[in-house]
Design a protein around this motif. Structure first.
Motif, mmCIF file in Angstrom:
data_model
loop_
_atom_site.group_PDB
_atom_site.id
_atom_site.type_symbol
_atom_site.label_atom_id
_atom_site.label_comp_id
_atom_site.label_asym_id
_atom_site.label_seq_id
_atom_site.Cartn_x
_atom_site.Cartn_y
_atom_site.Cartn_z
ATOM 1 N N LYS A 204 -6.783 53.729 -60.490
ATOM 2 C CA LYS A 204 -6.855 52.589 -59.655
ATOM 3 C C LYS A 204 -5.194 52.351 -59.109
ATOM 4 C CE LYS A 204 -11.095 50.263 -60.773
ATOM 5 N NZ LYS A 204 -11.692 48.962 -61.042
ATOM 6 N N ALA A 205 -4.383 52.264 -59.942
ATOM 7 C CA ALA A 205 -2.880 51.939 -59.620
ATOM 8 C C ALA A 205 -2.328 53.233 -58.970
ATOM 9 C CB ALA A 205 -1.972 51.994 -60.904
ATOM 10 N N LYS A 206 -2.581 54.521 -59.257
ATOM 11 C CA LYS A 206 -2.234 55.496 -58.296
ATOM 12 C C LYS A 206 -2.736 55.489 -57.019
ATOM 13 C CE LYS A 206 -1.880 60.396 -58.253
ATOM 14 N NZ LYS A 206 -2.325 61.932 -58.744
ATOM 15 N N GLN A 207 -4.106 55.217 -56.740
ATOM 16 C CA GLN A 207 -4.572 54.909 -55.285
ATOM 17 C C GLN A 207 -3.988 53.969 -54.562
ATOM 18 O OE1 GLN A 207 -8.847 54.394 -56.292
ATOM 19 N NE2 GLN A 207 -9.168 56.751 -56.562
ATOM 20 N N ALA A 208 -3.825 52.739 -55.060
ATOM 21 C CA ALA A 208 -3.025 51.720 -54.755
ATOM 22 C C ALA A 208 -1.587 51.955 -54.076
ATOM 23 C CB ALA A 208 -2.870 50.337 -55.475
ATOM 24 N N GLU A 210 -0.264 55.029 -53.820
ATOM 25 C CA GLU A 210 -0.449 55.944 -52.713
ATOM 26 C C GLU A 210 -0.694 55.237 -51.357
ATOM 27 O OE1 GLU A 210 -1.983 60.146 -55.086
ATOM 28 O OE2 GLU A 210 -3.349 58.828 -54.039
ATOM 29 N N ALA A 211 -1.650 54.378 -51.337
ATOM 30 C CA ALA A 211 -1.953 53.738 -50.131
ATOM 31 C C ALA A 211 -0.782 52.710 -49.650
ATOM 32 C CB ALA A 211 -3.031 52.702 -50.227
ATOM 33 N N MET A 212 0.134 52.350 -50.588
ATOM 34 C CA MET A 212 1.237 51.567 -49.815
ATOM 35 C C MET A 212 2.194 52.541 -49.414
ATOM 36 S SD MET A 212 2.374 48.517 -52.807
ATOM 37 C CE MET A 212 1.208 47.107 -53.076
ATOM 38 N N ILE A 213 2.587 53.860 -50.006
ATOM 39 C CA ILE A 213 3.363 54.843 -49.666
ATOM 40 C C ILE A 213 2.912 55.283 -48.351
ATOM 41 C CG2 ILE A 213 4.442 56.895 -50.090
ATOM 42 C CD1 ILE A 213 4.304 56.176 -52.995
ATOM 43 N N ALA A 214 1.722 55.311 -48.092
ATOM 44 C CA ALA A 214 1.295 55.979 -46.851
ATOM 45 C C ALA A 214 1.482 54.827 -45.703
ATOM 46 C CB ALA A 214 -0.242 56.146 -46.750
ATOM 47 N N SER A 215 1.866 53.639 -45.963
ATOM 48 C CA SER A 215 2.022 52.510 -44.977
ATOM 49 C C SER A 215 3.503 52.413 -44.640
ATOM 50 C CB SER A 215 1.326 51.304 -45.432
ATOM 51 O OG SER A 215 2.095 50.777 -46.346
ATOM 52 N N GLY A 216 4.179 53.013 -45.350
ATOM 53 C CA GLY A 216 5.752 52.859 -45.322
ATOM 54 C C GLY A 216 6.364 52.319 -46.206
ATOM 55 N N VAL A 217 5.704 51.733 -47.350
ATOM 56 C CA VAL A 217 6.497 51.142 -48.327
ATOM 57 C C VAL A 217 7.215 52.400 -49.192
ATOM 58 C CG1 VAL A 217 6.188 50.010 -50.530
ATOM 59 C CG2 VAL A 217 4.668 49.342 -48.796
ATOM 60 N N ASP A 218 8.543 51.921 -49.415
ATOM 61 C CA ASP A 218 9.378 52.833 -50.495
ATOM 62 C C ASP A 218 9.917 52.270 -51.689
ATOM 63 O OD1 ASP A 218 11.314 51.111 -49.508
ATOM 64 O OD2 ASP A 218 12.506 52.663 -48.587
ATOM 65 N N SER A 219 9.294 50.883 -51.904
ATOM 66 C CA SER A 219 9.884 50.693 -53.136
ATOM 67 C C SER A 219 8.759 49.829 -53.796
ATOM 68 C CB SER A 219 11.168 49.358 -52.973
ATOM 69 O OG SER A 219 12.170 50.311 -52.296
ATOM 70 N N ILE A 220 8.288 49.835 -54.874
ATOM 71 C CA ILE A 220 7.209 49.274 -55.526
ATOM 72 C C ILE A 220 7.562 48.461 -56.930
ATOM 73 C CG2 ILE A 220 4.875 49.572 -56.409
ATOM 74 C CD1 ILE A 220 4.398 52.052 -54.634
ATOM 75 N N LEU A 221 6.947 47.207 -56.902
ATOM 76 C CA LEU A 221 7.142 46.662 -58.385
ATOM 77 C C LEU A 221 5.731 46.750 -58.860
ATOM 78 C CD1 LEU A 221 8.570 44.848 -60.206
ATOM 79 C CD2 LEU A 221 7.446 42.893 -58.967
ATOM 80 N N SER A 222 5.656 47.366 -60.149
ATOM 81 C CA SER A 222 4.466 47.680 -60.942
ATOM 82 C C SER A 222 4.470 46.607 -62.060
ATOM 83 C CB SER A 222 4.592 49.040 -61.563
ATOM 84 O OG SER A 222 3.348 49.131 -62.366
ATOM 85 N N ASP A 223 3.550 45.434 -61.698
ATOM 86 C CA ASP A 223 3.280 44.469 -62.568
ATOM 87 C C ASP A 223 1.836 44.914 -63.433
ATOM 88 O OD1 ASP A 223 3.039 42.260 -64.200
ATOM 89 O OD2 ASP A 223 2.597 40.863 -62.639
ATOM 90 N N LEU A 224 2.141 46.191 -64.143
ATOM 91 C CA LEU A 224 0.877 46.592 -64.828
ATOM 92 C C LEU A 224 1.409 46.979 -66.333
ATOM 93 C CD1 LEU A 224 -0.180 49.019 -62.008
ATOM 94 C CD2 LEU A 224 -1.492 47.118 -62.526
ATOM 95 N N ASP A 225 0.297 47.247 -67.049
ATOM 96 C CA ASP A 225 0.598 47.921 -68.315
ATOM 97 C C ASP A 225 0.497 49.364 -68.423
ATOM 98 O OD1 ASP A 225 0.971 45.455 -69.623
ATOM 99 O OD2 ASP A 225 -1.140 45.082 -69.596
ATOM 100 N N SER A 226 -0.577 49.947 -69.103
ATOM 101 C CA SER A 226 -0.306 51.558 -68.919
ATOM 102 C C SER A 226 -0.608 52.033 -67.689
ATOM 103 C CB SER A 226 -1.386 52.090 -69.938
ATOM 104 O OG SER A 226 -2.803 51.461 -69.911
ATOM 105 N N GLY A 227 -1.423 51.088 -66.755
ATOM 106 C CA GLY A 227 -1.608 51.541 -65.396
ATOM 107 C C GLY A 227 -0.336 51.886 -64.591
ATOM 108 N N ARG A 229 1.708 54.226 -64.940
ATOM 109 C CA ARG A 229 1.730 55.758 -64.982
ATOM 110 C C ARG A 229 1.202 56.067 -63.549
ATOM 111 N NH1 ARG A 229 -0.159 55.253 -70.359
ATOM 112 N NH2 ARG A 229 -2.197 56.369 -69.724
ATOM 113 N N GLY A 230 0.017 55.364 -63.237
ATOM 114 C CA GLY A 230 -0.517 55.862 -61.785
ATOM 115 C C GLY A 230 0.669 55.534 -60.583
ATOM 116 N N VAL A 231 1.461 54.382 -60.560
ATOM 117 C CA VAL A 231 2.290 54.135 -59.935
ATOM 118 C C VAL A 231 3.369 55.341 -59.878
ATOM 119 C CG1 VAL A 231 4.155 52.461 -58.939
ATOM 120 C CG2 VAL A 231 1.938 51.813 -59.899
#
Length: 343
Positions: A204-208, A210-227, A229-231
């Motif tokens: 789920k984290a990877k999908q989220a 990827e969707a952000m990156i496709a919209s033009g986001v180039d910097s992501i803050l990951s407030d996740l635990d083992s998830g 890894r998907g980011v």
């Protein structure tokens, strides 16, 4: 991801069984030993927030021979499991640590039944004061302001994203803080948010991401635990450069795309709270830890961050601690109406 640490000690899990009120082991043993019970929503070895909190409890125990961790309930995901787990722990321990924001309702139900047990609620406050409950939170929104400013300065598209598992006050604080920090650096920077429903689901984290990156986001803050890894995977597979920022701890070896982290030492916070509870000096009410305590700070990965970006971190941090920057709405958890201490 919140942290990666080794398991400090092995303990025995207890079943989630409802226990009768009034049979609480609410006084220390004859030899002065005080026992601690620990309950969490996630697995105890999640490599993230839960494991970090458990490490803090164990650190307090290692520093005090009169403390022992007697039992753990983990994977308490719903309200019934949380209430049953708290009931079971309160019958056997003098101190009960409820590790996670989702426990605020369950603690409010159970704590009055065990007035001599000290409950420590982590990452959330109660709706009303309880004489035997202390909530400990981290003012992560302050950290998020710094992250937002750095990410905006480093961004090429001026589009940032924040991904978290659940939409709770502590996660939305990261988002609102990023928005404020980004605007301080560049008022045209945009920040979007996504909640996957699970801090540990890599897919789920990877999908989220990827969707952000496709919209033009180039910097992501990951407030996740083992998830997280998907980011990292999404950033690694992107056709355009994508930066990642962690929360709570640095994980520079996990991905070359990680720039830095808004470090929050939950281990130090829990160690302090448990030690004070054992010494009967932990005040009831709410305690929030901020940048001035050293428990919160922004850190770059080795070799990352320009001199200008590092200077920006110092300036924003100083302006926050000096009171020149005041948190916007949503950046900090609402102050409870009862006793509150900002450290």
């Amino acid at each position: 991801m919140r942290t990666k640490i080794a398991i400090v000690s092995a303990v025995t899990a207890i079943p989630l069984a409802l226990s009768a009120c009034g049979s609480s082991g609410d006084s220390a043993a004859a030899d002065g030993t005080k026992s601690i019970g620990f309950i969490s929503q996630a697995p105890r070895n999640d490599g993230g927030f839960t494991q970090f909190g458990l490490a803090g409890v164990n650190a307090a125990i290692e520093a005090d021979k009169n403390l022992k961790l007697s039992s753990i309930v983990d994977n308490a995901a719903n309200s019934q499991e949380q209430i049953q787990g708290l009931e079971s722990l309160a019958t056997k321990n003098q101190i009960v640590v409820a590790d996670g924001a989702s426990f605020n309702k369950a603690v409010a139900v159970v704590a009055p039944k065990y007035p001599k047990v000290r409950f420590i609620l982590v990452a959330a406050d109660l709706d009303a004061y309880a004489e035997n409950v202390t909530s400990v939170t981290a003012a992560v929104g302050y950290n998020a302001i710094v992250v937002g400013a750095v990410a905006s300065a480093h961004s090429r598209t001026k589009k940032l994203g924040m991904i978290a598992g659940l939409e709770v006050p502590s996660t939305t604080a990261w988002y609102h803080g990023m928005v404020q920090g980004a605007a301080l650096e560049n008022p045209n920077t945009k920040v979007v948010e996504t909640y996957t429903g699970d801090f540990n689901d890599v897919g789920k984290a990877k999908q989220a991401a990827e969707a952000m990156i496709a919209s033009g986001v180039d910097s992501i803050l990951s407030d996740l635990d083992s998830g997280s890894r998907g980011v990292y995977q999404a950033a690694g597979g992107a056709t355009s450069p994508t930066d990642v920022y962690d929360v709570f701890a640095l994980h520079c070896d996990s991905s070359p795309h990680i720039i830095g982290s808004g470090v929050v030492s939950w281990s130090d916070i829990l160690k302090n709270a448990v030690a004070d509870a054992a010494a009967d000096t932990l005040p009831a009410g709410a305690i929030s830890y901020g940048l001035g305590t050293g428990a919160l700070r922004f850190e770059f990965c080795p070799g990352k961050g320009t001199p200008e970006e590092k200077a920006l971190v110092e300036k924003i941090t100083k302006d926050i601690t000096d009171g020149k920057i005041v948190a916007d709405k949503g950046v900090l958890l609402p102050k409870p109406a009862y006793h509150f201490e900002q450290r």
